[in-house]
Design an enzyme around this catalytic site. Structure first.
Site, PDB file in Angstrom:
ATOM      1  CG  HIS A   1      15.634 -21.146 -12.334  1.00  0.00           C
ATOM      2  ND1 HIS A   1      14.377 -21.656 -12.535  1.00  0.00           N
ATOM      3  CD2 HIS A   1      16.454 -21.839 -13.170  1.00  0.00           C
ATOM      4  CE1 HIS A   1      14.422 -22.618 -13.450  1.00  0.00           C
ATOM      5  NE2 HIS A   1      15.676 -22.734 -13.857  1.00  0.00           N
TER       6      HIS A   1
ATOM      7  CD  GLN B   1      18.360 -23.144 -21.150  1.00  0.00           C
ATOM      8  OE1 GLN B   1      18.778 -24.294 -21.102  1.00  0.00           O
ATOM      9  NE2 GLN B   1      17.125 -22.819 -20.817  1.00  0.00           N
TER      10      GLN B   1
ATOM     11  CD  GLU C   1      12.380 -23.807 -16.579  1.00  0.00           C
ATOM     12  OE1 GLU C   1      12.030 -24.745 -17.309  1.00  0.00           O
ATOM     13  OE2 GLU C   1      13.132 -23.947 -15.588  1.00  0.00           O
TER      14      GLU C   1
ATOM     15  CG  ASP D   1      17.224 -25.740 -12.317  1.00  0.00           C
ATOM     16  OD1 ASP D   1      17.169 -26.961 -12.483  1.00  0.00           O
ATOM     17  OD2 ASP D   1      17.682 -24.960 -13.185  1.00  0.00           O
TER      18      ASP D   1
END
Length: 595
Positions: free
Chosen positions: A474, A168, A495, A442
């Site tokens: 997240h 990313q 995610e 994360d």
């Protein structure tokens, strides 16, 4: 003496280019060492000054073709050596490397917080013969190859392919690759973004899990995994969803390509392309008269060593555009953008950090504001939001001159502990977002369910908002919450949070978990293409009722969806793709796909 990068502990104000290594017995050299060190320091400072004697300050290095090739390579290798690997991922250093028009024989290695920019009117005005590349430098993969970019240049790879192994927040824009392009290196990859480019050869995605490509021309594309989306791309593969991973849309409804730095006979300037509708392929060379040129006298050049909220807001109040040079800016008040058509540009991954519980940026509900190339970190004091476009409840139409946001990235935790209510809140109508990554960390510093608190990544309240390339993950409630009408999203990667403490602790309104993508119940019009939602619940057996929630009338407008159980607690489960439909995923059935 051989050129050698210095360790990361050296202060970023002065990048030593050489280290001294004795080649004679120490006793015979003791009297020479001070003289040699003084001489080398002088040489390093001279070279350093030649590269950064510009209006942009000490962390911007400008090359031109008349410079010594060896010195340019040493400078590039030195910057790369400071930024690479684990020490680079959360460093405070930021660098922009600018190339004036001409040809260069160089190996340009890119790592954290490095941006390479050509200064021509077209990518073909700056030619790099050799390499411009991002390779695996840690974790035996490129899963953490974030925060770097290349724009507005032509690359002639010394080998068959240019390697751009990233995940990313690592865009390739306005590039001409005179060969093949590999979007991976060693191991797994989780990128990425390519736009306004020409690839003469084949683009190979290899192990890339997902990728978004817009307004590009290529010979062909090979490779697929989970979710590959193409919008306005000549040479794109034919759509084959759900049997394959490709979502292909023929034209881009509305876009203004990202403004870019250039250098001409009047000096440095920013070129602003025109808005185009229903477009395909790259947009350069632009038609005469279709690009607005804004010279630096219309900009306030912000420096992290000099400027703060007060000085930058004063410049904004006087009608100036802002160009943020590389570095970290601690802001005790939000930057208030109130003039129509204001350009806010960051280079070298310039980073804004609210220091007093404020937002970093607030844009008034006005026409034509452009924000590009900024990273926004949450501060240690809780902010209700980090960036807001338009005041709450605004109603104006901006269809003829919308605001555009490009490559604006957000982080909550990672570099340091921080918290916020939401990262990006869009209240204005007709806003167009072209690539964003909103990340509740994360890993890194200040990471944990009770540490880097943040409910939402993106909240959209305005109507007619369009997003190309939405990466959002997240957060602790809805990753994306869409309240406005007639929204459109082309590509979504998300995610869910890794760290909910348990199923009962992550519930609301009688539902287990929070959907990643939520369109509010009262919305009548919304459409999205290519949504990939992934789940890793490490800390507890978590239950999620729906990965996507939309009004029932809009279910068929959410096209090409994939949900993947990646890893984590073996008792965790996502019970449906959308609104109770599409099947359950768990450790045994790890993937579910719907049209």
């Amino acid at each position: 003496m051989n050129p050698h990068p210095q360790p990361g502990g050296v202060h970023e104000k002065s990048i030593p280019l050489f280290c001294f290594k004795a080649i004679y017995p120490m006793k015979k050299m003791l009297f020479l060492v001070p003289l040699l060190l003084l001489r080398l320091a002088g040489e390093a400072q001279t070279i350093h000054s030649r590269f950064n004697g510009t209006p942009f300050g000490e962390n911007v290095f400008v090359f031109d073709p008349t410079m010594n090739r060896t010195e340019m390579q040493v400078m590039l290798d030195t910057i790369f050596g400071r930024q690479t690997g684990r020490k680079g991922e959360f460093t405070n250093n930021r660098y922009a490397i600018l190339f004036k028009p001409g040809s260069y024989d160089l190996d340009v290695r890119m790592d954290y917080y490095m941006e390479a920019l050509g200064l021509g009117n077209t990518p073909d005005d700056v030619v790099i013969r050799g390499a411009v590349r991002s390779n695996t430098t840690m974790w035996n993969s490129v899963l953490c190859n974030f925060w770097r970019s290349v724009e507005n240049m032509s690359i002639e790879p010394a080998k068959d392919s240019m390697v751009w192994g990233v995940s990313q927040a690592s865009p390739l824009r306005r590039v001409h690759v005179k060969g093949n392009l590999k979007l991976y290196d060693i191991g797994y990859a989780s990128g990425g973004f390519l736009a306004d480019s020409r690839i003469d050869g084949t683009v190979c995605s290899g192990p890339q899990q997902q990728w978004f490509t817009r307004n590009t021309e290529m010979k062909n594309w090979t490779g697929s995994n989970w979710n590959m989306v193409f919008v306005g791309v000549k040479g794109a593969p034919a759509q084959n969803w759900p049997d394959g991973a490709y979502t292909t849309i023929a034209t881009t409804p509305v876009i203004r390509e990202k403004p870019f730095l250039a250098y001409d006979n009047k000096g440095y300037c920013v070129k602003v392309p025109a808005i185009k509708n229903n477009s395909t392929g790259f947009g350069w060379p632009e038609k005469e008269g279709s690009v607005k040129t804004v010279y630096l006298d219309k900009f306030y050049i912000a420096s992290p060593s000099r400027d703060n909220s007060e000085s930058i807001n004063k410049a904004l109040a006087n009608g100036k555009n802002i160009l943020f040079t590389p570095g970290r800016y601690l802001l005790d008040k939000c930057l208030a953008v109130s003039y129509p058509g204001t350009i806010i540009m960051g280079i070298g991954m310039a980073t804004l950090i609210p220091a007093n519980g404020n937002a970093a940026v607030e844009i008034a509900d006005v026409d034509g504001v452009i924000v590009c190339g900024l990273t926004v970190d949450a501060g240690s004091k809780f902010s209700q939001y980090l960036f807001m476009a338009g005041e709450k409840g605004c109603k104006k139409s901006h269809a003829s001159d919308p605001a555009f946001l490009y490559d604006v990235f957000f982080r909550v935790g990672g570099p340091a502990e921080g918290s916020a209510g939401a990262c990006l809140v869009v209240n204005s109508n007709d806003v167009c977002i072209d690539h964003t990554w909103l990340w509740r960390a994360d890993h890194g510093n200040g990471v944990g369910w009770e540490h880097n608190r943040c409910a939402n990544g993106l909240v959209v309240n305005g109507n007619n908002v369009t997003v190309y390339g939405l990466f959002n993950e997240h957060f602790q409630e809805y990753q994306t919450l869409w309240n406005g009408e007639n929204g459109k999203v082309y590509f979504y990667q998300s995610e869910m949070p890794y760290d909910p403490p348990g199923a009962d602790a992550w519930k609301h309104d009688g539902k287990y978990g929070y959907a990643s993508y939520k369109v509010a119940d009262g919305v009548r019009s919304h459409e999205a293409w290519g949504l990939g939602i992934y789940n890793v619940f490490y800390d507890a057996p978590v239950i999620v009722d729906n990965a996507i929630e939309v009004p029932v009338s809009l279910e068929e407008k959410i096209h090409n969806k994939i949900i993947f159980w990646l890893n984590g607690n073996k008792e965790s489960v996502v019970k449906s793709i959308i609104n109770g439909k599409g099947g359950e995923i768990n450790v045994k059935k790890r993937k579910a796909i719907m049209k």
